[in-house]
Design a protein around this motif. Sequence first.
Motif: not given
Length: 210
Positions: A153-155, A176-182
């Motif tokens: 997804x784009x989560x 395969x989601x662009x999770x933030x580092x935090x």
Amino acid sequence: MKPPAYNTAEVQQISQEQGERNVAMAVCVQLAGRAIIRVVSRCEEAQDNCNLDLSECQLMQVPDAVYHLMRHTELKRCDLSGNVITKIPPKFAVKFSLITELNLSHNQMCKLPEELAELQALEMLDISHNTYIALPSVTFRIPQLKQLLANNNSIIEVDVERLKLAPALEFVDLQENPLTPRVHDALSSVTLIKIEMTPREAEEWEDLTV
């Protein structure tokens, strides 16, 4: 009064364009007819096996006719994958309240209705390959949900604290989601739920080997 004069070439072009439109219209009607026949046929199958498979049916939504056809059937599984569905209506949870598996993958959805929390028997939910930018909070309140597939997804955002309080959740796929580092770091600290994530790349200013 003379009738209007038409150029032969113009007449032929108009005739050709009209013919092409007629053919295109006939093809569209035929495809729509096939899709309707497919949906009705699969609903009839579901009346026997309690497994409604409406995958790859060109659906933009769940047709009202489906709820009508399924009104006397206690569905256990529902597959709506591979369509172009953008949302699930609140009444879905009321009509299909006994399902244990729900596949919504490969659609164009970005949110889920809060009413899905009323699915008392749902154990597996697949929302992968959609357009979510946050993990839907309703998934943390589904009482028997054990597996949640939300990969591809784009989560970027997950309410990790609420996720930890999910009553039955055992496995979450967030690959395969662009999770933030935090968020990635916060999810890595969760121990009671197995969470699959794509390893994050270090920012230029980070040195994760230290």
